[in-house]
Design a protein around this motif. Sequence first.
Motif, PDB file in Angstrom:
ATOM      1  N   ILE A   5      -5.117  28.942 -17.297  1.00 27.02           N
ATOM      2  CA  ILE A   5      -4.603  28.449 -16.017  1.00 27.02           C
ATOM      3  C   ILE A   5      -5.788  28.031 -15.156  1.00 27.02           C
ATOM      4  O   ILE A   5      -6.751  28.780 -14.988  1.00 27.02           O
ATOM      5  CB  ILE A   5      -3.781  29.533 -15.297  1.00 27.02           C
ATOM      6  CG1 ILE A   5      -2.577  29.933 -16.149  1.00 27.02           C
ATOM      7  CG2 ILE A   5      -3.334  29.042 -13.922  1.00 27.02           C
ATOM      8  CD1 ILE A   5      -1.767  31.077 -15.576  1.00 27.02           C
ATOM      9  N   PHE A   6      -5.689  26.828 -14.592  1.00 29.08           N
ATOM     10  CA  PHE A   6      -6.744  26.263 -13.761  1.00 29.08           C
ATOM     11  C   PHE A   6      -6.097  25.697 -12.504  1.00 29.08           C
ATOM     12  O   PHE A   6      -5.004  25.148 -12.567  1.00 29.08           O
ATOM     13  CB  PHE A   6      -7.478  25.145 -14.508  1.00 29.08           C
ATOM     14  CG  PHE A   6      -8.071  25.607 -15.816  1.00 29.08           C
ATOM     15  CD1 PHE A   6      -9.378  26.031 -15.873  1.00 29.08           C
ATOM     16  CD2 PHE A   6      -7.300  25.641 -16.967  1.00 29.08           C
ATOM     17  CE1 PHE A   6      -9.929  26.475 -17.073  1.00 29.08           C
ATOM     18  CE2 PHE A   6      -7.835  26.087 -18.164  1.00 29.08           C
ATOM     19  CZ  PHE A   6      -9.145  26.501 -18.214  1.00 29.08           C
ATOM     20  N   GLY A   7      -6.772  25.838 -11.376  1.00 26.83           N
ATOM     21  CA  GLY A   7      -6.215  25.283 -10.150  1.00 26.83           C
ATOM     22  C   GLY A   7      -6.721  25.992  -8.917  1.00 26.83           C
ATOM     23  O   GLY A   7      -7.765  26.639  -8.923  1.00 26.83           O
ATOM     24  N   ASP A   8      -5.928  25.891  -7.858  1.00 22.60           N
ATOM     25  CA  ASP A   8      -6.300  26.446  -6.567  1.00 22.60           C
ATOM     26  C   ASP A   8      -5.465  27.691  -6.247  1.00 22.60           C
ATOM     27  O   ASP A   8      -5.034  28.398  -7.151  1.00 22.60           O
ATOM     28  CB  ASP A   8      -6.160  25.368  -5.487  1.00 22.60           C
ATOM     29  CG  ASP A   8      -4.791  24.704  -5.504  1.00 22.60           C
ATOM     30  OD1 ASP A   8      -3.832  25.314  -6.018  1.00 22.60           O
ATOM     31  OD2 ASP A   8      -4.675  23.585  -4.999  1.00 22.60           O
ATOM     32  N   SER A   9      -5.230  27.944  -4.981  1.00 23.22           N
ATOM     33  CA  SER A   9      -4.571  29.176  -4.561  1.00 23.22           C
ATOM     34  C   SER A   9      -3.160  29.338  -5.128  1.00 23.22           C
ATOM     35  O   SER A   9      -2.687  30.457  -5.292  1.00 23.22           O
ATOM     36  CB  SER A   9      -4.519  29.266  -3.035  1.00 23.22           C
ATOM     37  OG  SER A   9      -3.860  28.133  -2.501  1.00 23.22           O
ATOM     38  N   PHE A  10      -2.481  28.244  -5.443  1.00 22.92           N
ATOM     39  CA  PHE A  10      -1.133  28.355  -6.006  1.00 22.92           C
ATOM     40  C   PHE A  10      -1.154  29.090  -7.344  1.00 22.92           C
ATOM     41  O   PHE A  10      -0.185  29.728  -7.725  1.00 22.92           O
ATOM     42  CB  PHE A  10      -0.517  26.962  -6.178  1.00 22.92           C
ATOM     43  CG  PHE A  10       0.874  26.998  -6.746  1.00 22.92           C
ATOM     44  CD1 PHE A  10       1.930  27.485  -6.000  1.00 22.92           C
ATOM     45  CD2 PHE A  10       1.120  26.548  -8.027  1.00 22.92           C
ATOM     46  CE1 PHE A  10       3.207  27.537  -6.528  1.00 22.92           C
ATOM     47  CE2 PHE A  10       2.394  26.580  -8.561  1.00 22.92           C
ATOM     48  CZ  PHE A  10       3.450  27.073  -7.805  1.00 22.92           C
ATOM     49  N   GLU A  49     -11.937  18.978  -8.112  1.00 20.84           N
ATOM     50  CA  GLU A  49     -13.213  18.861  -8.819  1.00 20.84           C
ATOM     51  C   GLU A  49     -13.586  20.183  -9.496  1.00 20.84           C
ATOM     52  O   GLU A  49     -13.930  20.225 -10.674  1.00 20.84           O
ATOM     53  CB  GLU A  49     -14.312  18.432  -7.851  1.00 20.84           C
ATOM     54  CG  GLU A  49     -15.647  18.255  -8.506  1.00 20.84           C
ATOM     55  CD  GLU A  49     -16.700  17.761  -7.536  1.00 20.84           C
ATOM     56  OE1 GLU A  49     -17.811  17.501  -8.011  1.00 20.84           O
ATOM     57  OE2 GLU A  49     -16.443  17.635  -6.329  1.00 20.84           O
ATOM     58  N   TYR A  50     -13.506  21.282  -8.755  1.00 14.09           N
ATOM     59  CA  TYR A  50     -13.810  22.609  -9.306  1.00 14.09           C
ATOM     60  C   TYR A  50     -12.882  22.920 -10.485  1.00 14.09           C
ATOM     61  O   TYR A  50     -13.326  23.361 -11.542  1.00 14.09           O
ATOM     62  CB  TYR A  50     -13.648  23.679  -8.222  1.00 14.09           C
ATOM     63  CG  TYR A  50     -13.706  25.087  -8.759  1.00 14.09           C
ATOM     64  CD1 TYR A  50     -14.926  25.727  -8.936  1.00 14.09           C
ATOM     65  CD2 TYR A  50     -12.544  25.768  -9.107  1.00 14.09           C
ATOM     66  CE1 TYR A  50     -14.982  27.012  -9.443  1.00 14.09           C
ATOM     67  CE2 TYR A  50     -12.589  27.055  -9.616  1.00 14.09           C
ATOM     68  CZ  TYR A  50     -13.818  27.671  -9.780  1.00 14.09           C
ATOM     69  OH  TYR A  50     -13.862  28.940 -10.293  1.00 14.09           O
ATOM     70  N   SER A  51     -11.594  22.656 -10.293  1.00 15.91           N
ATOM     71  CA  SER A  51     -10.612  22.964 -11.337  1.00 15.91           C
ATOM     72  C   SER A  51     -10.874  22.175 -12.608  1.00 15.91           C
ATOM     73  O   SER A  51     -10.781  22.716 -13.716  1.00 15.91           O
ATOM     74  CB  SER A  51      -9.195  22.680 -10.832  1.00 15.91           C
ATOM     75  OG  SER A  51      -8.910  23.451  -9.695  1.00 15.91           O
ATOM     76  N   LEU A  52     -11.207  20.902 -12.464  1.00 11.69           N
ATOM     77  CA  LEU A  52     -11.466  20.070 -13.641  1.00 11.69           C
ATOM     78  C   LEU A  52     -12.745  20.482 -14.358  1.00 11.69           C
ATOM     79  O   LEU A  52     -12.795  20.491 -15.586  1.00 11.69           O
ATOM     80  CB  LEU A  52     -11.524  18.598 -13.251  1.00 11.69           C
ATOM     81  CG  LEU A  52     -10.187  17.972 -12.871  1.00 11.69           C
ATOM     82  CD1 LEU A  52     -10.387  16.551 -12.360  1.00 11.69           C
ATOM     83  CD2 LEU A  52      -9.220  17.996 -14.041  1.00 11.69           C
ATOM     84  N   ILE A  53     -13.769  20.839 -13.593  1.00  6.52           N
ATOM     85  CA  ILE A  53     -15.010  21.306 -14.222  1.00  6.52           C
ATOM     86  C   ILE A  53     -14.729  22.549 -15.057  1.00  6.52           C
ATOM     87  O   ILE A  53     -15.153  22.659 -16.213  1.00  6.52           O
ATOM     88  CB  ILE A  53     -16.100  21.572 -13.162  1.00  6.52           C
ATOM     89  CG1 ILE A  53     -16.601  20.250 -12.591  1.00  6.52           C
ATOM     90  CG2 ILE A  53     -17.258  22.380 -13.758  1.00  6.52           C
ATOM     91  CD1 ILE A  53     -17.492  20.387 -11.371  1.00  6.52           C
ATOM     92  N   LYS A  54     -13.993  23.500 -14.488  1.00  8.48           N
ATOM     93  CA  LYS A  54     -13.653  24.727 -15.214  1.00  8.48           C
ATOM     94  C   LYS A  54     -12.790  24.417 -16.434  1.00  8.48           C
ATOM     95  O   LYS A  54     -12.980  24.989 -17.511  1.00  8.48           O
ATOM     96  CB  LYS A  54     -12.942  25.730 -14.302  1.00  8.48           C
ATOM     97  CG  LYS A  54     -13.831  26.293 -13.234  1.00  8.48           C
ATOM     98  CD  LYS A  54     -14.952  27.084 -13.873  1.00  8.48           C
ATOM     99  CE  LYS A  54     -15.864  27.685 -12.852  1.00  8.48           C
ATOM    100  NZ  LYS A  54     -17.013  28.351 -13.442  1.00  8.48           N
ATOM    101  N   LEU A  55     -11.837  23.494 -16.285  1.00  8.60           N
ATOM    102  CA  LEU A  55     -10.965  23.131 -17.403  1.00  8.60           C
ATOM    103  C   LEU A  55     -11.773  22.507 -18.535  1.00  8.60           C
ATOM    104  O   LEU A  55     -11.593  22.867 -19.698  1.00  8.60           O
ATOM    105  CB  LEU A  55      -9.881  22.172 -16.920  1.00  8.60           C
ATOM    106  CG  LEU A  55      -8.827  21.822 -17.951  1.00  8.60           C
ATOM    107  CD1 LEU A  55      -7.462  21.732 -17.280  1.00  8.60           C
ATOM    108  CD2 LEU A  55      -9.141  20.531 -18.638  1.00  8.60           C
ATOM    109  N   PHE A  56     -12.691  21.599 -18.213  1.00  7.89           N
ATOM    110  CA  PHE A  56     -13.498  20.960 -19.255  1.00  7.89           C
ATOM    111  C   PHE A  56     -14.460  21.940 -19.906  1.00  7.89           C
ATOM    112  O   PHE A  56     -14.785  21.817 -21.083  1.00  7.89           O
ATOM    113  CB  PHE A  56     -14.243  19.750 -18.708  1.00  7.89           C
ATOM    114  CG  PHE A  56     -13.334  18.604 -18.342  1.00  7.89           C
ATOM    115  CD1 PHE A  56     -12.301  18.221 -19.170  1.00  7.89           C
ATOM    116  CD2 PHE A  56     -13.505  17.923 -17.150  1.00  7.89           C
ATOM    117  CE1 PHE A  56     -11.450  17.171 -18.836  1.00  7.89           C
ATOM    118  CE2 PHE A  56     -12.667  16.867 -16.804  1.00  7.89           C
ATOM    119  CZ  PHE A  56     -11.639  16.499 -17.647  1.00  7.89           C
TER     120      PHE A  56
END
Length: 91
Positions: A5-10, A49-56
């Motif tokens: 799971i990647f994303g923000d506060s949700f 941007e943070y979420s995509l970096i972590k996902l990649f």
Amino acid sequence: MRIGIFGDSFADSKNGGTQFNQQGSWPQLLANTKKIKVENHALVGSGLEYSLIKLFEAGSRYDKLILTVTSPERLYICLLYTSDAADEEDS
């Protein structure tokens, strides 16, 4: 099955709110399913941007990926990561 799971506060069930709310969040309920291993990389207050970096960086370790984006204001991506900006640096 392994889910990332990647994303923000949700999607961040580790930070913010009361412990009761954290335990009842959708990522935690999914993680409580015995046949699914869930690793949550989401972070409250982060942007796309943070979420995509972590996902990649970590996405290949999972069978399924969940990426949440909860607000259009969080769609900013630094120009340093676009191909146009890279082309401008080379000239």
